[in-house]
Design an enzyme around this catalytic site. Structure first.
Site, PDB file in Angstrom:
ATOM      1  N   GLY B 233      -2.174   6.278  12.459  1.00  0.00           N
ATOM      2  CA  GLY B 233      -2.809   5.097  12.042  1.00  0.00           C
ATOM      3  C   GLY B 233      -4.312   5.256  11.420  1.00  0.00           C
ATOM      4  N   ASP B 260      -2.765   2.628   0.050  1.00  0.00           N
ATOM      5  CA  ASP B 260      -2.877   1.357  -1.024  1.00  0.00           C
ATOM      6  C   ASP B 260      -2.841   0.121  -0.122  1.00  0.00           C
ATOM      7  OD1 ASP B 260      -3.534   3.189  -2.918  1.00  0.00           O
ATOM      8  OD2 ASP B 260      -1.373   3.177  -3.870  1.00  0.00           O
TER       9      ASP B 260
END
Lengths: 320, 320
Positions: B233, B260
């Site tokens: 994460g 992205d």
């Protein structure tokens, strides 16, 4: 035509490439599946077998007209690049689909080449009809025609048989160089010259014995069969006799384009009315000079000229 | 702006991609070095990190303007395709060189992806100046700007530091997502937000310990650092506190575009003035939904919405 010297301008040779390609070559330091690679060198050029044949013919001094299909942004790049090749005239028929790309990865460490071939664009019925008209219009000014490579989707599998018949009706010598079903159907059109490699010959005839397979291919309709046997050179079964042409030493290098160079050699010597042994020497020398060239698909002229004097041609006995 | 719901039209987010790309994806039955492959499926789409960020932002309902460079036949295809993406405005600056291609090979058997990245075109001094003018003109109407990806040849290595300063002078929040020297120099421009991955963070700071490295990156000039730690994460060190956001379960899939997607999540929640924990949840959920998507670089909306409720955010203690 008799006695014409290589390098003189003669009538136009026509090459047909229904499945043209934009050939992209990437050099990578070392290809590893699953990894990211920075490409150190990008080469982009017009491709497809008949386009490659045309480039070699043009380098030998022949005027060549290139036809077939091209479309989309990749087709535009292909045509732009084609204008830069001297002695090559672009008579490609525009289609709505995009010309395929081929990507060749050259591993700088091992020299191994990995090929990725996109499928060709779908050719609409009207586009195929338009091509046939262009082809018929081009034939009368052609000294010979080469039908090269695979058929894109949409083109009927019997396409080459028709194109062979049209050429024969126009009395233009026609060479066929394709594979699989297109070859099986095409040979029935009775091409003057068939140029299969070992694999294509075995697929067509079921025989892995070169001389037997070459003779069988001739019985299926080809006037002459010139089989390219890789490092072993060429085997020709013609109405005038049977010959084997062998390069002077085993070749190591990149075989990309070697078959197309052989086709160009056969065609150029054919339109110059050279006898069969000379045609085979030229084709073998060009093919070998392509394998030995550092650039894939190009031939090294110095190597070619040296090989012209060192390729050997032997007569193959009738009762083999 | 306060309380704006996701999906409402808001001010334009600007993404900068100096090294745009035409991304080509080939599916092959089984990739083998040294072999020939028929490509079963060809996907072609506009790429480069800022373009990918824009596509995700647009899918979230934001208006986005894309700037950077594009040129040549590949650049034309890129721009054509960009017009098909709703809510994305093309403000790319034309250059004489050709936009690079990237080729991704997806092995149907193993799922492994192999990447081939062409070098970018050389950007002339005048082209770089033209871009800077366009960038300055676009900033006043931007709610935030993201500077993404590598620098093509010819663009000065300090480019991002300059672009960051210009954005800050225009009081537009600026996010930087790059690597190597461009990152090292860019962070000195004091971007509001830096989004490195583990590798970029280690390269910038010399530390492989995520919290220490993230804090160090902040000391080098970034207002906030959000580090993407792959399957673990995100780790955020902000002026308002430190958090860790974790997806509910280990993810398996294609990580292409996950970074992205995280950038798009951070930007979209930023311009909607959401608190940090919510920004991190959104970025983590988008990133994870991208990894889990069958199409590289796309996110699965249903997975995204489910993850929004299952990503956990924990406060990271000050004395770690």
């Amino acid at each position: 035509m008799e006695g014409r010297q290589e390098g003189e301008v003669g009538p136009v040779i026509l090459t047909v490439t229904l499945n043209t390609a934009l050939d992209i070559t990437y050099r990578v330091p070392s290809l590893r599946a699953g990894a990211s690679h920075r490409v150190s060198d990008v080469l982009e050029r017009p491709g497809g077998k008949g386009v490659n044949v045309a480039r070699v013919l043009a380098a030998l001094g022949h005027e060549v007209t290139v036809t077939g299909f091209s479309g989309g942004p990749t087709g535009r790049v292909l045509r732009d690049r084609l204008t830069e090749v001297p002695r090559v005239t672009d008579a490609l028929v525009p289609v709505s689909g995009a010309t395929r790309r081929t990507v060749t990865l050259v591993d700088d460490r091992t020299g191994a080449t990995t090929h990725l071939n996109e499928p060709g664009p779908h050719i609409a019925h009207a586009e195929w009809s338009a091509f046939q008209e262009v082809y018929e219009d081009l034939l009368p000014s052609a000294s010979a025609v080469a039908l090269c490579g695979s058929l894109p989707p949409g083109v009927p599998v019997g396409a080459y048989a028709n194109l062979v018949r049209t050429a024969r009706a126009a009395r233009v010598p026609v060479l066929l160089d394709t594979s699989g079903a297109a070859l099986r159907r095409g040979v029935a059109g009775r091409p003057d010259l068939l140029k299969p490699n070992t694999e294509e010959l075995a697929e067509l005839t079921g025989s892995h014995e070169p001389l037997r397979a070459t003779q069988d291919a001739r019985r299926r309709g080809a006037g002459t069969v010139v089989a390219s046997l890789g490092a072993d050179g060429l085997l020709a079964v013609t109405p005038e006799g049977r010959w084997r042409a062998t390069p002077p030493a085993p070749l190591t290098g990149n075989p990309t384009g070697a078959g197309d160079a052989a086709v160009a050699g056969l065609l150029s010597a054919l339109v110059e009315h050279r006898p069969w042994p000379e045609r085979l020497i030229r084709a073998t020398a060009l093919s070998a000079a392509t394998v030995l060239s550092p650039t894939a698909g190009d031939f090294d002229r110095e190597t070619y000229e040296r090989l012209l004097t060192t390729v050997t041609v032997t007569v193959v006995a009738t009762a083999a």
